[in-house]
Design an enzyme around this catalytic site. Structure first.
Site, PDB file in Angstrom:
ATOM      1  N   ASP A 125      17.302  11.069 -34.070  1.00 49.42           N
ATOM      2  CA  ASP A 125      16.330   9.986 -33.875  1.00 49.42           C
ATOM      3  C   ASP A 125      16.706   8.714 -34.632  1.00 49.42           C
ATOM      4  O   ASP A 125      17.104   8.758 -35.792  1.00 49.42           O
ATOM      5  CB  ASP A 125      14.943  10.436 -34.348  1.00 49.42           C
ATOM      6  CG  ASP A 125      14.367  11.509 -33.448  1.00 49.42           C
ATOM      7  OD1 ASP A 125      15.099  12.032 -32.588  1.00 49.42           O
ATOM      8  OD2 ASP A 125      13.174  11.823 -33.618  1.00 49.42           O
TER       9      ASP A 125
ATOM     10  N   ASP B 278      12.878  17.232 -24.007  1.00 47.46           N
ATOM     11  CA  ASP B 278      13.313  17.256 -25.407  1.00 47.46           C
ATOM     12  C   ASP B 278      13.500  18.697 -25.898  1.00 47.46           C
ATOM     13  O   ASP B 278      12.552  19.476 -25.937  1.00 47.46           O
ATOM     14  CB  ASP B 278      12.222  16.515 -26.214  1.00 47.46           C
ATOM     15  CG  ASP B 278      12.655  16.184 -27.618  1.00 47.46           C
ATOM     16  OD1 ASP B 278      13.717  16.649 -28.055  1.00 47.46           O
ATOM     17  OD2 ASP B 278      11.896  15.455 -28.287  1.00 47.46           O
TER      18      ASP B 278
END
Ligand code: GLA
Length: 504
Positions: free
Chosen positions: A329, A269
């Site tokens: 997200d 990430d």
């Protein structure tokens, strides 16, 4: 001598001015206890020039970003200032009020829409918040295909439901539930720990787990013992999104450690890497871990998470990536899910066996949408050949949630070996028709009603380049509808879908 006396008198006079206090200059650290033996640090770098009222400049440094302070006003021992976070058009103003105490700063922070929060900052070293030295990214080359993820990965990930509350007992219980609920039998395999498992590094640089995960190797053995696989999470930056230790400068060492533990999947990430690298350098930075995973000698699925920046779908496979996030997200809401899901059409050409577009993890069963909406979520992800990573609490699922997640016909659409991502074949207001070609020559078709009122939605076989009568199966009803000539129509409830398969 005379000058010194004058200066001293001047200082005395100034000190009597109630507006002039002890300077704020310095590096101040707020350590927030994560509750697992680790701390999240925010560093305030402040510089107060002279003693005038407004000459306070500086920065607020978080693990993954830093912002200059603006609108600073100092009045004696009190200061107010703000930082602007986020990018246009989603900027947010965070307000700070700081009071200078003997050896600390008492800070009240107010974030938009949140109650004020009290923090205490203590003096840190002159290097607090500084980044480690930049490591030049490697020259580009092609990382060979690892042969994994011939169909989109299926499993579970801790983040959507558990955030920072994931720990070893929870992961074991989730693995148990994956088996007992029938999810394993339906194809779910990966049990993926997301952010917040990390601690710091030992003297040799080896990554340590925090106290939520006392023994990662034992956990992997447990999960493997159930016939499942274990996934983990890190960042190419010094810090992860949640502010935990990242893999920066330790890529090969971390890949070796994961392999030793028995890890089968890595989500990598970007977050903290943004403080060091530009978006244009992402490919080389991701390639570094792609090489490291390969060198580890273990089969580890490589999941790229950088929110679809820099057209990752054009280079993801070259760095050894098996999947890459295409957006920011997901949230457990109809708006978030549909904004992402219905926005994937143009990326279809980039998906295929071994390398998938990832519109983010499932929210099914988390409670923010209705059963109808979750069936739309599952249908859309299946048509998109998206990774199916459940994001709910598998230990306590309603029968409806289990039924949605384990529908064999729907999963077969997602897992079809041809590996083609479905496309929108028509949109008309709130109505969208999507189709995915399957290996057998059949098609899966989704008739979606994004609107607020019921709608009759039809599809003509000719829209798929098909002719003649076709055998139709309704995948949510689990019913064969017999042969249907030329056109199929269904009444679809608001936010619902009719998902069918038409045979060759
Ligand atoms: C980012 C990712 C999420 C999750 C969190 C963890 O926001 O996009 O999926 O991994 O970080 O901190």
């Amino acid at each position: 001598m005379k000058n010194v006396v004058v200066a001293g008198l001047l200082l005395l006079a100034l000190n009597q001015d109630p507006r002039v206090g002890t300077p704020f200059s310095g590096r101040w650290i707020v350590r927030a206890d994560n509750g697992d033996g680790t701390f999240r640090e925010t560093v305030f770098v402040l510089e107060q020039r002279g003693t005038s009222l407004t000459e306070l400049t500086g920065r607020v440094i978080n693990p993954t970003n830093e912002q200059p302070i603006v609108d600073a006003v100092v009045t004696g021992d009190n200061a107010t200032f703000a930082v602007i976070t986020g990018r246009p058009p989603n900027e947010r103003r965070v307000e700070y009020r700081a009071t200078r105490r003997e050896v600390s700063l008492a800070i009240t922070v107010t974030r938009p829409g949140q109650a004020p929060q009290s923090l205490v900052a203590t003096r840190g070293p002159a290097t607090a918040g500084d980044l480690p030295a930049r490591i030049e990214p490697p020259a580009l080359h092609r990382v060979p295909d690892n042969g994994l993820a011939r169909t989109p990965p299926m499993g579970w990930n801790s983040w959507n439901h558990f955030r920072g509350r994931v720990d070893d007992p929870t992961v074991r219980a989730v693995a148990d539930a994956m088996v007992s609920s029938g999810m394993k039998a339906a194809g779910y395999t990966y049990v993926n720990i997301d952010d917040t498992w990390e601690a710091g590094r030992d003297a040799s640089g080896r990554i340590q787990t925090n106290r939520k995960f006392p023994d990662m190797k034992a956990l992997a053995e447990y999960v493997h013992g159930k016939g499942l696989k274990l996934g983990i999470y890190s960042s190419p930056g010094p810090r992860t999104c949640a502010g935990y230790e990242g893999s920066y400068g330790h890529e090969e060492q971390d890949a070796r450690t994961y392999a030793e533990w028995g890890i089968d999947y890595l989500k990598y990430d970007w977050c903290g890497a943004a403080r060091i690298y530009k978006d244009e350098e992402m490919q080389a930075v991701y390639q570094k871990m792609g090489d490291a995973l390969r060198a580890s000698g273990r089969d580890i699925v490589y999941s790229l998470c950088q929110y679809g920046r820099n057209n990752v779908w054009t280079w993801g496979p070259q760095v050894g990536g098996n999947l890459w996030r295409t957006t920011g997200d997901i949230g457990d809401s109809w708006d978030s899910m549909t904004r992402i899901g219905f926005g994937q059409d143009a990326l279809a050409p980039h998906a295929g066996p071994g390398h998938w577009n990832d519109p983010d993890m499932l929210e099914i069963g988390n409670g923010g949408m209705t059963g109808t909406e979750y069936r739309t979520h599952m249908s859309l992800w299946a048509l998109l050949a998206a990774p199916l990573l459940a994001g709910n609490d598998l230990r306590s699922m309603s029968p409806e949630t289990v039924a949605i997640l384990t529908n064999r016909d729907v999963i077969a659409v997602d897992q079809d070996p041809l590996g083609r991502q479905g496309r929108r074949i028509r949109a008309d207001g709130a109505i969208e028709v999507w189709a995915k070609p399957l290996a057998s020559g059949a098609h899966a078709i989704g008739l979606f009603n994004r609107g607020q009122s019921p709608a009759r939605i039809s599809v003509r076989w000719s829209e798929l380049g098909a002719k003649g009568a076709r055998k139709v199966r309704d995948l949510w009803a689990g019913r064969d509808l017999g042969r249907v000539d030329a056109e199929y129509a269904a009444d679809v409830e608001p936010h619902g879908v009719a998902l069918i398969r038409i045979e060759r």
